[in-house]
Design a protein around this motif. Structure first.
Motif, PDB file in Angstrom:
ATOM      1  N   LEU A  68       9.673  13.582   4.719  1.00  0.00           N
ATOM      2  CA  LEU A  68       9.086  12.325   5.267  1.00  0.00           C
ATOM      3  C   LEU A  68       7.771  12.353   5.443  1.00  0.00           C
ATOM      4  CD1 LEU A  68      12.240  10.852   6.858  1.00  0.00           C
ATOM      5  CD2 LEU A  68      10.923   9.861   4.868  1.00  0.00           C
ATOM      6  N   ASP A  69       7.249  13.703   5.946  1.00  0.00           N
ATOM      7  CA  ASP A  69       6.035  14.100   6.024  1.00  0.00           C
ATOM      8  C   ASP A  69       5.096  13.955   4.666  1.00  0.00           C
ATOM      9  OD1 ASP A  69       6.236  14.520   8.776  1.00  0.00           O
ATOM     10  OD2 ASP A  69       5.961  16.776   8.369  1.00  0.00           O
ATOM     11  N   ALA A  70       5.610  14.556   3.675  1.00  0.00           N
ATOM     12  CA  ALA A  70       5.125  14.682   2.446  1.00  0.00           C
ATOM     13  C   ALA A  70       5.186  13.268   1.720  1.00  0.00           C
ATOM     14  CB  ALA A  70       5.730  15.819   1.460  1.00  0.00           C
ATOM     15  N   GLY A 101       0.780  15.360   0.703  1.00  0.00           N
ATOM     16  CA  GLY A 101       1.591  14.719  -0.076  1.00  0.00           C
ATOM     17  C   GLY A 101       1.105  13.239  -0.268  1.00  0.00           C
ATOM     18  N   VAL A 102       1.669  12.481   0.003  1.00  0.00           N
ATOM     19  CA  VAL A 102       1.195  10.886  -0.390  1.00  0.00           C
ATOM     20  C   VAL A 102      -0.119  10.817   0.073  1.00  0.00           C
ATOM     21  CG1 VAL A 102       3.461   9.952  -0.917  1.00  0.00           C
ATOM     22  CG2 VAL A 102       2.574   9.996   1.337  1.00  0.00           C
ATOM     23  N   GLY A 103      -0.554  11.330   1.216  1.00  0.00           N
ATOM     24  CA  GLY A 103      -1.746  11.080   1.849  1.00  0.00           C
ATOM     25  C   GLY A 103      -3.107  11.560   0.902  1.00  0.00           C
ATOM     26  N   ARG A 104      -2.565  12.201  -0.073  1.00  0.00           N
ATOM     27  CA  ARG A 104      -3.675  12.841  -1.030  1.00  0.00           C
ATOM     28  C   ARG A 104      -3.725  11.827  -2.369  1.00  0.00           C
ATOM     29  NH1 ARG A 104      -1.938  19.055  -1.128  1.00  0.00           N
ATOM     30  NH2 ARG A 104      -2.662  19.571   0.921  1.00  0.00           N
ATOM     31  N   ILE A 105      -2.821  10.619  -2.446  1.00  0.00           N
ATOM     32  CA  ILE A 105      -3.129   9.670  -3.298  1.00  0.00           C
ATOM     33  C   ILE A 105      -3.831   8.769  -3.136  1.00  0.00           C
ATOM     34  CG2 ILE A 105      -1.708   8.116  -4.649  1.00  0.00           C
ATOM     35  CD1 ILE A 105      -0.631  11.042  -5.434  1.00  0.00           C
ATOM     36  N   PRO A 106      -4.968   8.507  -3.980  1.00  0.00           N
ATOM     37  CA  PRO A 106      -5.996   7.376  -3.535  1.00  0.00           C
ATOM     38  C   PRO A 106      -5.441   6.004  -3.776  1.00  0.00           C
ATOM     39  CG  PRO A 106      -6.422   8.468  -5.699  1.00  0.00           C
ATOM     40  CD  PRO A 106      -5.367   9.484  -5.258  1.00  0.00           C
ATOM     41  N   LYS A 154      -4.424   2.899   7.757  1.00  0.00           N
ATOM     42  CA  LYS A 154      -3.244   3.149   7.167  1.00  0.00           C
ATOM     43  C   LYS A 154      -2.557   4.593   7.419  1.00  0.00           C
ATOM     44  CE  LYS A 154      -2.597  -1.098   4.863  1.00  0.00           C
ATOM     45  NZ  LYS A 154      -1.370  -1.714   5.283  1.00  0.00           N
ATOM     46  N   ARG A 155      -2.237   4.498   8.742  1.00  0.00           N
ATOM     47  CA  ARG A 155      -1.644   6.008   9.278  1.00  0.00           C
ATOM     48  C   ARG A 155      -0.184   5.679   9.523  1.00  0.00           C
ATOM     49  NH1 ARG A 155      -7.221   9.017  10.625  1.00  0.00           N
ATOM     50  NH2 ARG A 155      -7.794   9.703   8.298  1.00  0.00           N
ATOM     51  N   ILE A 156       0.745   6.487   9.232  1.00  0.00           N
ATOM     52  CA  ILE A 156       1.978   6.327  10.009  1.00  0.00           C
ATOM     53  C   ILE A 156       2.084   7.231  11.365  1.00  0.00           C
ATOM     54  CG2 ILE A 156       4.681   6.849   9.764  1.00  0.00           C
ATOM     55  CD1 ILE A 156       3.433   4.631   7.959  1.00  0.00           C
ATOM     56  N   PHE A 191       0.756  -1.319  -0.070  1.00  0.00           N
ATOM     57  CA  PHE A 191       0.175  -0.151  -0.013  1.00  0.00           C
ATOM     58  C   PHE A 191       0.865   1.400   0.106  1.00  0.00           C
ATOM     59  CE2 PHE A 191      -1.693   3.526   2.553  1.00  0.00           C
ATOM     60  CZ  PHE A 191      -3.088   3.639   1.905  1.00  0.00           C
ATOM     61  N   TYR A 192       1.836   1.350   0.788  1.00  0.00           N
ATOM     62  CA  TYR A 192       2.491   2.527   1.133  1.00  0.00           C
ATOM     63  C   TYR A 192       3.499   2.647  -0.162  1.00  0.00           C
ATOM     64  CZ  TYR A 192       0.983   2.704   5.749  1.00  0.00           C
ATOM     65  OH  TYR A 192       0.329   2.693   7.266  1.00  0.00           O
ATOM     66  N   TRP A 193       4.030   1.622  -0.629  1.00  0.00           N
ATOM     67  CA  TRP A 193       5.212   1.925  -1.594  1.00  0.00           C
ATOM     68  C   TRP A 193       4.148   2.240  -3.133  1.00  0.00           C
ATOM     69  CZ3 TRP A 193       8.920   3.070  -4.361  1.00  0.00           C
ATOM     70  CH2 TRP A 193       9.129   2.662  -5.819  1.00  0.00           C
ATOM     71  N   ASN A 194       3.131   1.654  -3.233  1.00  0.00           N
ATOM     72  CA  ASN A 194       2.291   2.094  -4.412  1.00  0.00           C
ATOM     73  C   ASN A 194       1.920   3.386  -4.543  1.00  0.00           C
ATOM     74  OD1 ASN A 194       2.431  -0.529  -5.703  1.00  0.00           O
ATOM     75  ND2 ASN A 194       0.842  -1.377  -4.617  1.00  0.00           N
ATOM     76  N   ARG A 195       1.477   4.025  -3.409  1.00  0.00           N
ATOM     77  CA  ARG A 195       1.020   5.365  -3.358  1.00  0.00           C
ATOM     78  C   ARG A 195       2.247   6.273  -3.536  1.00  0.00           C
ATOM     79  NH1 ARG A 195      -0.881   7.357   2.495  1.00  0.00           N
ATOM     80  NH2 ARG A 195       1.226   7.532   3.540  1.00  0.00           N
ATOM     81  N   TYR A 196       3.356   6.029  -2.956  1.00  0.00           N
ATOM     82  CA  TYR A 196       4.802   6.526  -3.092  1.00  0.00           C
ATOM     83  C   TYR A 196       5.150   6.707  -4.351  1.00  0.00           C
ATOM     84  CZ  TYR A 196       9.399   8.397  -2.579  1.00  0.00           C
ATOM     85  OH  TYR A 196      10.498   9.175  -2.487  1.00  0.00           O
ATOM     86  N   LYS A 197       4.965   5.751  -5.307  1.00  0.00           N
ATOM     87  CA  LYS A 197       5.336   5.274  -6.514  1.00  0.00           C
ATOM     88  C   LYS A 197       4.673   6.369  -7.662  1.00  0.00           C
ATOM     89  CE  LYS A 197       6.155   2.096 -10.290  1.00  0.00           C
ATOM     90  NZ  LYS A 197       5.077   2.306 -11.281  1.00  0.00           N
ATOM     91  N   LYS A 198       3.194   6.393  -7.217  1.00  0.00           N
ATOM     92  CA  LYS A 198       2.320   6.981  -8.081  1.00  0.00           C
ATOM     93  C   LYS A 198       2.335   8.510  -7.660  1.00  0.00           C
ATOM     94  CE  LYS A 198      -2.730   7.441  -9.050  1.00  0.00           C
ATOM     95  NZ  LYS A 198      -2.480   7.128 -10.653  1.00  0.00           N
TER      96      LYS A 198
END
Length: 931
Positions: free
Chosen positions: A190-192, A217-222, A228-230, A95-102
Motif C-alpha cells: 500500500l505504500d507503493a 511507487g504511485v507517488g512518482r506518477i505525474p 494530495k498526500r495520504i 486523482f488517486y485512482w487515475n495515478r494507480y491505473k497508470k
C-alpha cells in the motif's frame, strides 16, 4: 542490454501497444509487428539483441492477451441505500485512482482491458458502499468480496482504497491477517500503490522532511500534487502505536487527506486503536464524524464470532465491532477466498444493527484474469467435469503425489511436538533438488533478479520446523560446495559426485532439457552453481518474525528462499516467485486447505516449471473443494438472476450438503448431536467414503444386488447413447429401501442414508426414478441376477485407499462417478435446454464448465447411479488391511425444485465423528505452536 534498460524497453513497448489496442487484444501477428516496429524506432537509443527481443515478445504476449470477465453481486433490497456513484462521478477528479491505473499499466505492465475491467468492478463495489459525501445520512454498510486464493484480491482492494479516497472517505483501516510478516507485506504494497511514500519515514521523527516527501511507487506518477498526500498512521516498522502517533502530533483532525492504518488482527492492538480513536478524535457523542472504510482481509479468519449467541463475542470480533461503532458512517468490507465462515454467521435480527459482521448488504464475486493459475487449472484435470471455471491450460501434471507409506517414517499426520527429526524423506530431497534446477531454468530465461520461493509445510510445530530448516541447510551447504568445486569438471568426473549425480537424475526425470533448451553438461558448468549459491532457508512462524521473508530487502538481486513453516504460511502471505511446494497436511476443512494453497497465482515465464508435492488425501479433497467453492460462486450468479439477497444466499449455503464439513468443525467442541436442515434439490450426492469393515461391505453388496434384481420387474429397460444400463419408472419405495439400508462412513457427511430415505419417502415429486449402471473399462465382467434374465456389467477400475477405518475411492474430486453423468436419461432437447440455461447465467464470461447440477433440471425424473468398482490398487499402511476386490457405491441426483423449499433432516453425531476422526480438525487456524 542491462536489466534496467530491458525492463524500460518492455514497459515502453507495453504502453505503446496498450494505447493502440484499448478495447480488444491484438492478434499474435499484430503484436509481433508492433513490437518489431517499436524495436526499429528505438534501435539507436535502446538497441536490443535477438535473444532479448525474443524474451520481450514472450512477456508482451503473456500480458497483452490477458483478459477478465465481469464480476457479479447480490445485494439486499434496502430502500435506505440508493445508487450514488454514477450521478456523483462528474464532480469527482479521481486523482488517486487515475495515478494507480497508470501505475498498473506503465510500471506493472497491465493491459488496458484488465485495468478497464478493474475500473468497472471497483465502481460497482464502491456504489454498494455508503456515500461518504452525504454526512447527514448516516450509514453502516456490511459487505463481502469473494475472490480466489492468490488471485489479486489485494489489487482490487487497493484500487478500492484509491477510489474511496477520491470520493471522500477519510479513514481507511485495513486488517492484514494475524501475522506481522503479512501485515508488513501489505503495508509495503500500500505504500507503493496507494500512499506513494515510504511509511517507514513518515512515522520516523528523526527523518528530514525531504526524505519523508520523497515519492515512491504511485507517488512518482505525474501529476504530483503536494496537497494530495495520504497520511500513514502505521508503517513497515511498526503496527499501530499511539505513542509514535503522539510524538508525530498526528490525529485525524490534523490531516487533509485520508489516513490509512494497516494493522494485525490482534485483540490488544485493536483495543488500543479503538481507545485512541475515541480519546483523540471523537465528538461529545463519543463518535467520529469522518467516513470510515474498513477492509477486513482474510475476513473468515479470526474476525467471525464463533461463540454461542448467549455468550460474549470473541475478542477480535468484539474489537472490530467496537471500532465500527465508533464512527457515524462506516462501510465494512470483508475480503476472502474462503467465505464459508462468514456465510455461517447468523443473519437473523441484524437489520439496522451493527452487532455482527454478516455481509447483509452485498456479496460480490470478483472476476479472475485469464492468466491466473487456480484450483481449476491444477485440480480440474482438464476434464469436462472439472469445475465451473475453466483455465486456459491444464496444470494437473504439476502435482507429484507424496506416498503415506514413505511419510509415516518421517512426518506422520498426527505426530507429536516432541518427535525427533533426524533425516528428511527422499521425496523432500527430490523437491529441493527440483527447486535448485528450477532456479537454473529461470536464470537461463533471463529472470536473474526475480524472486524465487519454495514452500515446505509438513508440520505446525515450531521446533520441528526449525529442525527441518537445519537439516535442509546442512544438505544445501554440501551441494553448494560440491557444485562450486566440481561443476566445471568433465562429465565423467562429475558423475562420481553424489549431489551432482542426484541433481542429474532429477534433471532427466522431469525433462528439464526441454525447459532449458540446452543439455545437462552446459547447464551444470555454466549455470547451476550460480543458481544454487544464493538459496537461503528460512523458518516462517510466530517466532521468526516478519524479517524471515523480506523480499523487499532483496529487490535488486532477487530473493531465492526455501520457506519452512506451518500455519504462518497459510494465510494471505504471498511467496514471491513460488516455484515448488512441498505440502503434507490432511485437514479436510475447506478454508484451511484452500488457504494453504499458496501455489495458486501467476507464474509468468515459468508456468511450465512449477511443481507441487502433495499428500494423496489432500489431492482428493482439493478437487472436491474446488467444485464446492465454484458451486458457491455459481449460486451467486443464479441468485443474482432471481434478485435474491445475501441473507437468502447465506441460508441456502448453510443448507447445502457440501457445507456440512464446516458445520461439523464449528460445532466440534460444543455439541454432541446436531440436526441440520439440508437442501439436496439440484444436487448429486454420492458414497465415495465407506467403512473398512468386511461385514458392512458385504451387506452393502447384498442389498445392492437385491435391488438390481428387481429393476426389470418394476421398471422399463431402455437403450441409451451413454455407456450404461438404464431403467426408467422405478418406484421411490424401492429406491428409499436401498438407500436406507446402505451404510457409509460417518465422515461422508453429504450422504446420510436415513435422512435421504425419509426425504425420498416424504417427497411427492420423486415418485418415479431413473436408474443407471455406468459401464467401466475393466476387461472382466461381473454378473447380476434380474427378475427376467441375468446380465453382465463391466466395472469401473478405480484406485482405492484403506487406512483400516475408511475406504476411499481415490481421484481428484472425492467422487464416485464420472462428471456430468446426470445427463443420463435426458433427451437431446432437454440437454440443449439445460446447456442454454447454464450459459445464460454468464453472458459476458470467459467460458465456464458445467457441473452435475447443470442437468438436474426441474421436471426431470430423479436419477439413481449404481456403481460397481473394481479395486485397481490398494494404497494402505500395511498389507494386512482390508483389500476388497469389488466395492459398490451409490449416487443420488435430485432435480431442482425451483423456488420451493424442502429440506432433509440430517443428523451429525459429533461424538461418532470424533471416534472415526483420521483428519486434523482442531487448531489449524491457530498460530504455529511452540514445542
Amino acid at each position: 542490454m542491462s536489466k534496467e534498460n530491458l525492463d524500460l524497453f518492455l514497459r515502453l513497448a507495453s504502453v505503446m501497444i496498450n494505447q493502440k489496442f484499448k478495447t480488444s487484444p491484438p492478434t499474435e501477428l499484430q503484436l509481433e509487428g508492433e513490437a518489431k516496429d517499436f524495436r526499429a524506432a528505438l534501435s539507436e537509443k535502446l538497441p536490443i539483441s535477438d535473444k532479448e527481443f525474443e524474451r520481450v515478445l514472450k512477456e508482451l504476449k503473456a500480458s497483452m492477451i490477458v483478459i477478465m470477465s465481469d464480476g457479479v453481486f447480490i445485494s439486499a433490497q434496502d430502500t435506505s441505500h440508493q445508487s450514488w456513484l454514477p450521478a456523483a462521478r462528474s464532480d469527482i477528479s479521481f486523482f488517486y485512482w487515475n495515478r494507480y491505473k497508470k501505475y498498473l499499466e506503465d510500471v506493472k505492465g497491465w493491459n488496458t482491458r484488465v485495468t478497464t475491467k478493474l475500473d468497472i468492478v471497483t465502481d460497482e463495489i464502491l456504489d454498494l458502499l455508503g456515500d461518504p459525501r452525504d454526512l447527514d445520512k448516516k450509514f453502516q454498510r456490511r459487505g463481502l468480496i469473494l475472490g480466489d486464493v492468490q488471485s489479486g484480491k489485494t489489487a482490487n482492494y487497493t484500487a478500492l482504497c484509491n477510489k474511496a479516497t477520491d470520493c471522500g472517505y477519510k479513514v481507511i483501516i485495513i486488517l492484514a491477517g494475524m501475522m506481522e510478516n503479512l501485515r508488513v507485506q501489505t503495508q509495503e504494497r500500500l505504500d507503493a500503490e496507494f500512499a506513494g511514500r515510504k511509511s517507514k519515514y513518515q512515522l520516523d521523527p528523526t527523518a528530514d522532511q525531504e526524505i519523508k516527501n520523497n515519492p515512491f511507487g504511485v507517488g512518482r506518477i505525474p501529476p504530483n500534487d503536494i496537497n494530495k498526500r495520504i497520511a500513514c498512521f502505521t508503517s513497515v516498522n511498526t503496527d499501530f502505536n499511539s505513542t509514535i502517533l503522539k510524538s508525530n502530533d498526528l490525529t485525524l483532525r490534523t490531516i487533509n487527506e485520508a489516513a490509512i492504518f494497516v494493522v494485525k488482527k490482534n485483540k490488544n492492538i485493536l483495543k488500543n486503536l479503538h481507545s485512541w480513536l475515541l480519546s483523540n478524535n471523537a465528538d461529545l457523542n463519543n463518535k467520529i464524524d469522518l467516513p470510515l472504510l474498513f477492509i477486513d482481509d482474510e475476513a473468515d479468519n479470526a474476525s467471525v464470532n464463533t461463540n454461542k449467541e448467549d455468550q460474549d463475542p470473541t475478542a477480535i470480533n468484539a474489537a472490530i465491532r467496537d471500532i465500527l461503532d465508533s464512527f457515524y458512517n462506516v462501510s465494512y468490507v470483508g475480503i476472502t477466498a474462503t467465505p464459508f465462515a462468514n456465510i455461517f454467521i447468523n443473519p437473523d435480527n441484524l437489520e439496522g444493527k451493527t452487532d455482527d459482521l454478516f455481509p447483509r448488504d452485498f456479496i460480490y464475486a470478483l472476476p479472475t484474469p485469464s492468466d491466473y493459475i487456480g484450483a481449476d487449472a491444477i485440480f480440474g484435470n482438464g476434464n469436462e467435469d472439472s469445475s465451473m471455471i475453466r483455465s486456459n491450460a491444464d496444470y494437473s501434471s504439476a502435482i507429484i503425489r507424496i506416498k503415506n507409506i514413505e511419510m509415516n517414517d518421517y512426518f506422520p499426520f498426527k505426530h507429536k511436538k516432541a518427535m525427533e527429526v533426524n533425516d528428511l524423506p527422499p521425496s523432500m530431497y527430490e523437491a529441493i533438488g527440483y527447486f535448485m534446477l528450477a532456479n537454473a531454468i529461470r536464470d537461463i530465461r533471463g529472470d536473474v533478479t526475480e524472486h524465487r520461493s519454495m514452500l515446505i509445510n509438513v508440520t505446525r510445530y515450531t521446533n520441528t520446523q526449525l529442525r527441518i530448516t537445519e537439516l535442509i541447510n546442512e544438505w544445501i551447504v554440501v551441494v553448494r560446495s560440491e557444485l562450486g568445486n566440481f561443476s566445471k569438471l568433465s562429465s565423467k568426473k562429475t558423475s562420481r559426485i553424489q549431489s551432482i549425480q542426484f541433481l542429474h537424475k532429477i534433471w532427466d526425470q522431469y525433462k528439464f532439457a526441454n525447459m532449458a533448451k540446452m543439455e545437462w553438461d552446459e547447464v551444470l558448468s555454466k549455470y547451476l552453481h550460480r543458481a544454487v549459491a544464493p538459496i537461503e532457508v528460512r523458518t516462517v512462524n510466530q517466532q521468526s518474525g516478519p524479517g524471515s521473508l523480506d523480499y523487499f530487502a532483496h529487490s535488486k538481486t532477487g530473493f531465492r528462499v526455501i520457506a519452512v513453516g506451518g500455519n504462518s504460511l497459510s494465510r494471505g502471505l504471498t511467496l514471491e516467485g513460488l516455484c515448488v511446494s512441498y505440502f503434507y497436511r490432511n485437514s479436510i476443512m475447506y478454508d484451511t486447505l484452500l488457504q494453504m494453497g499458496r501455489w495458486f497465482g501467476y507464474r509468468r515465464n515459468y508456468e511450465d516449471v512449477f511443481k507441487i508435492w502433495m499428500a494423496e488425501e489432500a489431492l482428493d479433497w482439493y478437487g472436491f473443494i474446488t467444485d464446492a467453492t465454484n458451486e458457491l460462486k455459481l449460486e451467486i450468479h443464479r441468485m443474482k438472476a432471481l434478485n435474491q439477497t445475501p441473507a437468502e444466499f447465506g441460508l441456502k449455503v448453510r443448507q447445502d450438503p457440501n457445507s456440512l464439513i464446516v458445520t461439523a468443525r464449528n460445532k466440534m467442541r460444543s455439541a454432541k448431536l446436531l440436526t441440520i436442515p439440508i437442501n439436496v434439490a439440484g444436487k448429486l450426492v454420492e458414497t465415495p467414503r465407506l467403512k473398512a469393515d468386511a461385514k458392512i461391505l458385504k451387506s452393502n453388496e447384498e442389498i445392492f444386488r437385491k435391488f438390481v434384481a428387481t429393476l426389470d420387474k418394476y421398471g422399463v429397460e431402455k437403450e441409451i447413447s451413454s455407456n450404461a444400463k438404464f431403467w426408467s419408472g422405478i418406484p421411490k419405495e424401492q429406491v428409499s429401501s436401498l438407500v436406507r439400508g446402505f451404510d457409509t462412513h460417518p465422515w461422508q457427511l453429504a450422504f446420510q442414508s436415513l435422512a435421504l430415505a425419509d426425504y425420498i419417502d416424504e417427497s411427492d415429486d420423486l415418485e418415479l426414478w431413473d436408474v443407471a449402471m455406468p459401464q467401466g473399462l475393466s476387461k472382466k465382467t461381473i454378473e447380476f441376477d434380474g427378475a427376467i434374465k441375468k446380465f453382465e456389467i463391466f466395472p469401473a477400475e478405480r484406485v482405492i485407499s484403506n487406512d483400516g477405518q475408511m475406504i476411499r475411492i481415490s481421484g481428484t474430486k472425492v467422487k464416485v462417478g464420472a462428471g456430468l453423468s446426470t445427463k443420463i436419461g435426458l433427451t437431446d432437447e432437454e440437454i440443449k435446454r439445460a446447456n442454454e440455461r447454464f450459459e445464460a447465467l454468464f453472458p459476458n464470461d470467459l467460458g465456464r464448465n458445467k457441473s452435475d447440477s447443470t442437468y438436474l433440471i426441474e421436471n426431470r425424473k430423479p436419477i439413481l447411479m449404481l456403481h460397481v468398482i473394481k479395486c485397481k490398487q490398494l494404497i494402505g499402511e500395511n498389507e494386512q488391511k482390508l483389500s476388497p476386490e469389488y466395492i459398490y457405491a451409490l449416487g443420488l441426483g435430485f432435480p431442482s425444485n425451483g423456488k420451493k423449499t424442502r429440506t432433509a433432516r440430517y443428523v451429525v453425531n459429533v461424538n461418532e465423528l470424533k471416534n472415526w476422526d483420521s483428519y486434523s480438525l482442531d487448531g489449524e487456524e491457530d498460530d504455529d505452536e511452540l514445542s
